[in-house]
Scaffold this active site. Structure first.
Site, PDB file in Angstrom:
ATOM      1  N   MET A  47      -1.693  -0.762   1.962  1.00 38.40           N
ATOM      2  CA  MET A  47      -2.385   0.427   1.469  1.00 38.40           C
ATOM      3  C   MET A  47      -3.311   1.039   2.532  1.00 38.40           C
ATOM      4  SD  MET A  47      -0.762   0.528  -1.232  1.00 38.40           S
ATOM      5  CE  MET A  47      -1.456   1.731  -2.356  1.00 38.40           C
ATOM      6  N   ARG A  48      -2.787   1.204   3.730  1.00 35.44           N
ATOM      7  CA  ARG A  48      -3.546   1.856   4.794  1.00 35.44           C
ATOM      8  C   ARG A  48      -2.662   2.867   5.514  1.00 35.44           C
ATOM      9  NH1 ARG A  48      -8.297  -0.755   6.667  1.00 35.44           N
ATOM     10  NH2 ARG A  48      -8.670  -2.551   5.335  1.00 35.44           N
ATOM     11  N   GLY A  55       2.599  -8.522  -3.650  1.00 35.68           N
ATOM     12  CA  GLY A  55       3.654  -9.073  -2.806  1.00 35.68           C
ATOM     13  C   GLY A  55       4.977  -9.259  -3.520  1.00 35.68           C
ATOM     14  N   SER A  56       5.195  -8.551  -4.626  1.00 34.58           N
ATOM     15  CA  SER A  56       6.460  -8.753  -5.346  1.00 34.58           C
ATOM     16  C   SER A  56       7.651  -8.237  -4.519  1.00 34.58           C
ATOM     17  CB  SER A  56       6.426  -8.076  -6.719  1.00 34.58           C
ATOM     18  OG  SER A  56       6.397  -6.679  -6.590  1.00 34.58           O
ATOM     19  N   ASN A  57       7.417  -7.232  -3.692  1.00 35.19           N
ATOM     20  CA  ASN A  57       8.524  -6.746  -2.854  1.00 35.19           C
ATOM     21  C   ASN A  57       8.783  -7.677  -1.674  1.00 35.19           C
ATOM     22  OD1 ASN A  57       9.596  -4.036  -3.875  1.00 35.19           O
ATOM     23  ND2 ASN A  57       7.367  -3.892  -4.147  1.00 35.19           N
ATOM     24  N   HIS A 106       7.831   3.435  -1.111  1.00 32.21           N
ATOM     25  CA  HIS A 106       6.920   4.283  -1.898  1.00 32.21           C
ATOM     26  C   HIS A 106       7.462   4.403  -3.325  1.00 32.21           C
ATOM     27  CE1 HIS A 106       3.820   7.300  -2.541  1.00 32.21           C
ATOM     28  NE2 HIS A 106       4.722   7.950  -3.256  1.00 32.21           N
ATOM     29  N   ASN A 164       8.559   2.167   5.203  1.00 30.52           N
ATOM     30  CA  ASN A 164       7.614   2.048   4.090  1.00 30.52           C
ATOM     31  C   ASN A 164       8.352   2.197   2.768  1.00 30.52           C
ATOM     32  OD1 ASN A 164       4.997   2.034   2.757  1.00 30.52           O
ATOM     33  ND2 ASN A 164       5.282   4.230   2.420  1.00 30.52           N
ATOM     34  N   LYS A 185      -7.501   3.229   6.273  1.00 29.75           N
ATOM     35  CA  LYS A 185      -6.628   3.515   7.418  1.00 29.75           C
ATOM     36  C   LYS A 185      -6.696   2.353   8.406  1.00 29.75           C
ATOM     37  CE  LYS A 185     -10.182   6.178   9.860  1.00 29.75           C
ATOM     38  NZ  LYS A 185     -10.513   7.410  10.565  1.00 29.75           N
TER      39      LYS A 185
HETATM   40  C1  GAR Z   1       4.902  -1.023  -4.584  1.00 33.30           C
HETATM   41  O1  GAR Z   1       5.142  -0.386  -5.824  1.00 33.30           O
HETATM   42  C2  GAR Z   1       4.993  -0.012  -3.457  1.00 33.30           C
HETATM   43  O2  GAR Z   1       5.934   0.987  -3.682  1.00 33.30           O
HETATM   44  C3  GAR Z   1       3.591   0.536  -3.460  1.00 33.30           C
HETATM   45  O3  GAR Z   1       2.769  -0.573  -3.680  1.00 33.30           O
HETATM   46  C4  GAR Z   1       3.456  -1.502  -4.517  1.00 33.30           C
HETATM   47  C5  GAR Z   1       3.335  -2.877  -3.907  1.00 33.30           C
HETATM   48  O4  GAR Z   1       3.730  -3.859  -4.816  1.00 33.30           O
HETATM   49  N1  GAR Z   1       3.285   1.182  -2.226  1.00 33.30           N
HETATM   50  C6  GAR Z   1       2.558   2.290  -2.138  1.00 33.30           C
HETATM   51  O5  GAR Z   1       2.063   2.841  -3.105  1.00 33.30           O
HETATM   52  C7  GAR Z   1       2.365   2.805  -0.729  1.00 33.30           C
HETATM   53  N2  GAR Z   1       1.776   4.109  -0.746  1.00 33.30           N
HETATM   54  P1  GAR Z   1       3.914  -5.364  -4.347  1.00 33.30           P
HETATM   55  O6  GAR Z   1       2.638  -5.774  -3.616  1.00 33.30           O
HETATM   56  O7  GAR Z   1       4.100  -6.133  -5.617  1.00 33.30           O
HETATM   57  O8  GAR Z   1       5.113  -5.418  -3.460  1.00 33.30           O
END
Ligand code: GAR
Length: 193
Positions: free
Chosen positions: A92-93, A11-13, A111, A109, A65
């Site tokens: 991640m689905r 959840g850092s984003n 990525h 999304n 999914k």
């Molecule tokens: C992030 O790096 C995001 O780009 C990636 O998961 C991480 C989530 O980090 N997403 C994917 O790989 C989607 N295919 P977070 O939980 O710390 O935000």
């Protein structure tokens, strides 16, 4: 602009988005709900910290999914939030047609690579092992084409000779934490075509 965040992990984003909101840097956007498909995901701890509802939402029966009963749960719960934008921040689905058509044009999304390079899982590891010198992160619209929807914005990260997978991951995450809140702010101000 009402935002629902979906996430599966750290959840850092989501945290970066909420910090931007607190600091008045999220334009006209406001996070109204966080949902996670994992009951133990750290992203859920952001709820009490930022005063936003953060809820585990079962996505069974599938693991990678959002389909079947789980998909219907998500559609109903998200509709109740009346979102203008759904932000996948480490969710991640893979999303399927019923969900996508219900929220068409309103799902983005994040990525961790410069798409179209390195779609799919472990994008940072893929780039590191391939030996590219520039990678980064992408925010794109979600369509049926997994990691292939229209690109909204990207940020580049240089891979230095002394980078390790860990140091590269840290650089990509730092870039993500700047990119995603900025895109949301611009979308909320209708400054993105
Ligand atoms: C992030 O790096 C995001 O780009 C990636 O998961 C991480 C989530 O980090 N997403 C994917 O790989 C989607 N295919 P977070 O939980 O710390 O935000």
């Amino acid at each position: 602009m009402r935002i629902v965040i979906l996430g599966s992990g750290r959840g850092s984003n989501a945290e970066a988005i909420l910090e931007a909101q607190q600091a008045g840097r999220l334009g006209r956007a406001k996070v109204v709900q966080i949902f996670s498909d994992r009951a133990d995901a750290q992203i859920l701890t952001l709820g009490p910290r930022f005063g936003v509802p953060a809820t585990f939402l079962d996505a069974a029966p599938f693991k990678t999914k959002l389909d079947g009963d789980g998909e219907q749960h998500y559609i109903a719960a998200i509709l109740a939030c009346r979102p203008d934008l759904i932000v996948l921040a480490g969710f991640m689905r893979v999303l399927k047609l019923p969900f996508l058509s219900r929220f068409e044009g309103r799902i983005i999304n994040l990525h961790p690579s410069l798409l179209p390079s390195f779609p799919g899982l472990d994008a940072i590891g893929q780039a590191f092992r391939r030996g590219v010198k520039i990678t980064g992160c992408t925010v794109h619209e979600v369509t049926l084409d997994v990691d292939g929807g229209p690109i909204i914005d990207q940020a580049a990260v240089r891979i230095d000779d002394d980078d390790t997978l860990e140091s590269l991951a840290a650089k990509v995450h730092e870039a993500e934490h700047r990119l995603l809140p900025g895109v949301i702010a611009r979308l909320s101000q209708e400054r993105v075509p």
